[in-house]
Design a protein around this motif. Structure first.
Motif, PDB file in Angstrom:
ATOM      1  N   ALA A 167     -24.838  94.858  44.962  1.00 51.79           N
ATOM      2  CA  ALA A 167     -24.152  95.579  46.035  1.00 51.79           C
ATOM      3  C   ALA A 167     -23.536  94.641  47.062  1.00 51.79           C
ATOM      4  O   ALA A 167     -22.728  95.060  47.895  1.00 51.79           O
ATOM      5  N   LEU A 168     -23.915  93.360  47.014  1.00 47.58           N
ATOM      6  CA  LEU A 168     -23.442  92.405  48.010  1.00 47.58           C
ATOM      7  C   LEU A 168     -21.994  91.987  47.770  1.00 47.58           C
ATOM      8  O   LEU A 168     -21.510  91.999  46.639  1.00 47.58           O
ATOM      9  N   ASP A 169     -21.326  91.601  48.854  1.00 44.37           N
ATOM     10  CA  ASP A 169     -19.967  91.066  48.760  1.00 44.37           C
ATOM     11  C   ASP A 169     -19.947  89.553  48.906  1.00 44.37           C
ATOM     12  O   ASP A 169     -18.971  88.902  48.512  1.00 44.37           O
ATOM     13  N   ALA A 170     -21.017  88.995  49.515  1.00 43.76           N
ATOM     14  CA  ALA A 170     -21.074  87.545  49.705  1.00 43.76           C
ATOM     15  C   ALA A 170     -22.487  87.131  50.090  1.00 43.76           C
ATOM     16  O   ALA A 170     -23.301  87.956  50.532  1.00 43.76           O
ATOM     17  N   VAL A 171     -22.765  85.848  49.895  1.00 40.13           N
ATOM     18  CA  VAL A 171     -24.023  85.240  50.332  1.00 40.13           C
ATOM     19  C   VAL A 171     -23.662  84.116  51.294  1.00 40.13           C
ATOM     20  O   VAL A 171     -22.745  83.336  51.033  1.00 40.13           O
ATOM     21  N   ALA A 172     -24.378  84.042  52.414  1.00 36.38           N
ATOM     22  CA  ALA A 172     -24.111  83.004  53.413  1.00 36.38           C
ATOM     23  C   ALA A 172     -25.403  82.288  53.759  1.00 36.38           C
ATOM     24  O   ALA A 172     -26.486  82.875  53.728  1.00 36.38           O
ATOM     25  N   GLY A 198     -22.492  85.990  40.841  1.00 34.58           N
ATOM     26  CA  GLY A 198     -21.041  85.934  40.793  1.00 34.58           C
ATOM     27  C   GLY A 198     -20.392  86.287  42.113  1.00 34.58           C
ATOM     28  O   GLY A 198     -19.344  86.950  42.156  1.00 34.58           O
ATOM     29  N   LEU A 199     -21.009  85.831  43.217  1.00 32.36           N
ATOM     30  CA  LEU A 199     -20.529  86.178  44.553  1.00 32.36           C
ATOM     31  C   LEU A 199     -19.988  84.955  45.288  1.00 32.36           C
ATOM     32  O   LEU A 199     -20.388  83.829  45.020  1.00 32.36           O
ATOM     33  N   PRO A 200     -19.102  85.170  46.251  1.00 30.53           N
ATOM     34  CA  PRO A 200     -18.642  84.061  47.091  1.00 30.53           C
ATOM     35  C   PRO A 200     -19.806  83.540  47.946  1.00 30.53           C
ATOM     36  O   PRO A 200     -20.685  84.316  48.342  1.00 30.53           O
ATOM     37  N   PHE A 201     -19.793  82.232  48.218  1.00 32.98           N
ATOM     38  CA  PHE A 201     -20.795  81.637  49.108  1.00 32.98           C
ATOM     39  C   PHE A 201     -20.095  81.137  50.368  1.00 32.98           C
ATOM     40  O   PHE A 201     -19.019  80.518  50.284  1.00 32.98           O
ATOM     41  N   VAL A 202     -20.691  81.406  51.521  1.00 35.81           N
ATOM     42  CA  VAL A 202     -20.123  80.970  52.797  1.00 35.81           C
ATOM     43  C   VAL A 202     -21.108  80.037  53.481  1.00 35.81           C
ATOM     44  O   VAL A 202     -22.256  80.411  53.747  1.00 35.81           O
ATOM     45  N   ALA A 203     -20.670  78.806  53.742  1.00 34.64           N
ATOM     46  CA  ALA A 203     -21.483  77.835  54.477  1.00 34.64           C
ATOM     47  C   ALA A 203     -21.224  78.037  55.967  1.00 34.64           C
ATOM     48  O   ALA A 203     -20.086  77.922  56.428  1.00 34.64           O
ATOM     49  N   VAL A 204     -22.271  78.344  56.715  1.00 30.15           N
ATOM     50  CA  VAL A 204     -22.121  78.727  58.122  1.00 30.15           C
ATOM     51  C   VAL A 204     -22.629  77.639  59.060  1.00 30.15           C
ATOM     52  O   VAL A 204     -23.685  77.049  58.824  1.00 30.15           O
ATOM     53  N   ASP A 223     -16.042  78.201  54.645  1.00 23.99           N
ATOM     54  CA  ASP A 223     -16.466  77.017  53.906  1.00 23.99           C
ATOM     55  C   ASP A 223     -17.242  77.494  52.684  1.00 23.99           C
ATOM     56  O   ASP A 223     -18.166  78.294  52.804  1.00 23.99           O
ATOM     57  N   GLY A 224     -16.901  76.993  51.511  1.00 26.93           N
ATOM     58  CA  GLY A 224     -17.447  77.529  50.276  1.00 26.93           C
ATOM     59  C   GLY A 224     -18.615  76.772  49.696  1.00 26.93           C
ATOM     60  O   GLY A 224     -19.286  75.989  50.362  1.00 26.93           O
ATOM     61  N   ILE A 225     -18.818  76.970  48.398  1.00 31.72           N
ATOM     62  CA  ILE A 225     -20.019  76.505  47.714  1.00 31.72           C
ATOM     63  C   ILE A 225     -20.062  74.981  47.593  1.00 31.72           C
ATOM     64  O   ILE A 225     -21.138  74.409  47.385  1.00 31.72           O
ATOM     65  N   GLY A 239     -29.222  79.813  48.603  1.00 26.11           N
ATOM     66  CA  GLY A 239     -28.083  80.705  48.763  1.00 26.11           C
ATOM     67  C   GLY A 239     -27.013  80.474  47.716  1.00 26.11           C
ATOM     68  O   GLY A 239     -26.440  81.419  47.158  1.00 26.11           O
ATOM     69  N   LYS A 240     -26.739  79.206  47.418  1.00 19.47           N
ATOM     70  CA  LYS A 240     -25.735  78.890  46.395  1.00 19.47           C
ATOM     71  C   LYS A 240     -26.184  79.369  45.017  1.00 19.47           C
ATOM     72  O   LYS A 240     -25.377  79.874  44.224  1.00 19.47           O
TER      73      LYS A 240
END
Length: 368
Positions: free
Chosen positions: A86-91, A117-123, A339-341, A109-110
């Motif tokens: 159900a998620l759109d992204a992991v951060a 198969g989700l986008p990763f956001v480095a915060v 910022d990505g994976i 997280g990565k």
């Protein structure tokens, strides 16, 4: 489970992971910039592990994060009533902070993002703090933030996502560090900030005339090293310390910090207009030290005298949490600048990369 906003449209759903220090936190946040909801916010504290040392031990913190991160994440998903699909992204926090803890959270997280198969956001941890009032109160850009925590003390003009301009900061110690070291010096419990605030409630804030460093220097920069030294000298002169002595020292120390922040915050509001070209929509206090009631009241007074709104997030969202990480990812994805994976964790990651270092820089970069 379908998460929809007021207009009935599906909302982005983000899993946020925070492990930059001694809190292992995971949250699920749904929504859009300025209009988001926390569906789950789980924090596993390590206070018991570090209490005997009077401060955070990086190796212990990293090991504890590794042992608990999967359980905390599972609990957050369960509380939110969602699964990975159900998620759109992991951060996850990628800095600044303790490298060991950052590696645990970001790596986990990565891995989750790749598996699902989700986008990763480095915060950036600091960015998450300064964006929190948009999560809690929907504060409009631009606004002025007093970012006060165990590792940071600075005034920031928040112009928009990714656009942060430092108005002033500490040239030595952070506000939270001064609280922690004062508590340790006086034999108070860990964590030091709440312990000093509790002791100060029964103390006389006028007994000790502690200094307000840099008060006479123009600008918004801060300093707490000299104040710590003054506290140590006062404690040595008054030894052996009674409970009354400890309470009075704490009250006087806290009063000095409040006076310094009052002066510098007023200057920061003046500097804001010159930097941003407009008045701020609010003066915001963020970070763990923002939980201190006396300091909150002092900054609220500054805002009132300036005719500016004052915003302080709920206490549980002032200290480190996963919700602020998830929300920062929502803001960054909406702005198209995530910022990505491939992003590496870093112990130093200033909000305002264009600002000259206040303390110095080395192989790890400028201090935040």
């Amino acid at each position: 489970m379908d998460h929809k906003g007021a207009a009935g449209q599906a909302e982005p759903l983000v899993l946020g992971i925070e492990t930059s220090c001694d809190e292992c936190a995971v949250a699920v946040v749904a929504g859009r910039p300025g209009a988001a909801r926390i569906l789950a916010d789980v924090v596993w504290s390590q206070i018991d592990l570090h209490e005997a040392y009077g401060g955070v031990v990086p190796e212990i913190a990293a090991r504890a994060h590794g042992e608990t991160i999967d359980k905390v994440a599972a609990e957050a998903l369960d509380q939110a009533g969602v699964d990975l699909g159900a998620l759109d992204a992991v951060a996850a926090t990628a800095g600044p902070g303790l490298l060991g803890g950052l590696l645990v959270g970001a790596t986990f997280g990565k891995a989750v993002a790749r598996a699902a198969g989700l986008p990763f956001v480095a915060v950036n941890h600091l960015e998450a703090h300064v964006l929190t009032p948009r999560l809690t109160d929907g504060v409009a850009f631009p606004y002025c933030v007093a970012l006060l925590s165990g590792g940071h003390a600075q005034f920031v003009a928040v112009i928009g996502p990714g656009d942060y301009r430092r108005l002033g900061g500490t040239i030595d110690d952070a506000a939270g560090e001064a609280f922690d070291k004062t508590a340790k010096l006086l034999g108070l419990a860990y964590p030091g900030g709440p312990a000093v605030e509790r002791a100060a409630r029964s103390g006389d804030p006028k007994r000790f005339d502690f200094p307000t460093p840099l008060a006479r220097r123009e600008g918004c920069d801060l300093s707490f090293a000299g104040l710590k030294t003054a506290v140590r000298l006062a404690a040595e002169r008054a030894a052996p310390l009674t409970e009354t002595d400890v309470a009075d020292i704490c009250a006087s120390f806290q009063d000095a910090v409040a006076r310094l922040l009052t002066l510098k915050a007023a200057r920061a509001l003046e500097a804001f207009a010159a930097e941003a070209g407009t008045a701020p929509t609010a003066l915001v206090v963020a970070g763990g030290v923002a939980a201190n009631g006396v300091l909150r009241a002092a900054l609220a007074g500054v805002a009132e005298r300036a005719g500016t709104a004052f915003v302080a997030p709920p206490l549980r969202l002032c200290t480190d949490n996963g919700a602020m990480i998830a929300y920062a990812a929502i803001e960054r994805r909406a702005a198209g600048s995530a910022d990505g994976i491939e992003t590496r964790v870093r112990s130093r990651w200033p909000l305002d990369g264009a600002a000259a270092p206040l303390i110095g820089a080395g192989k790890r970069g400028a201090k935040a």
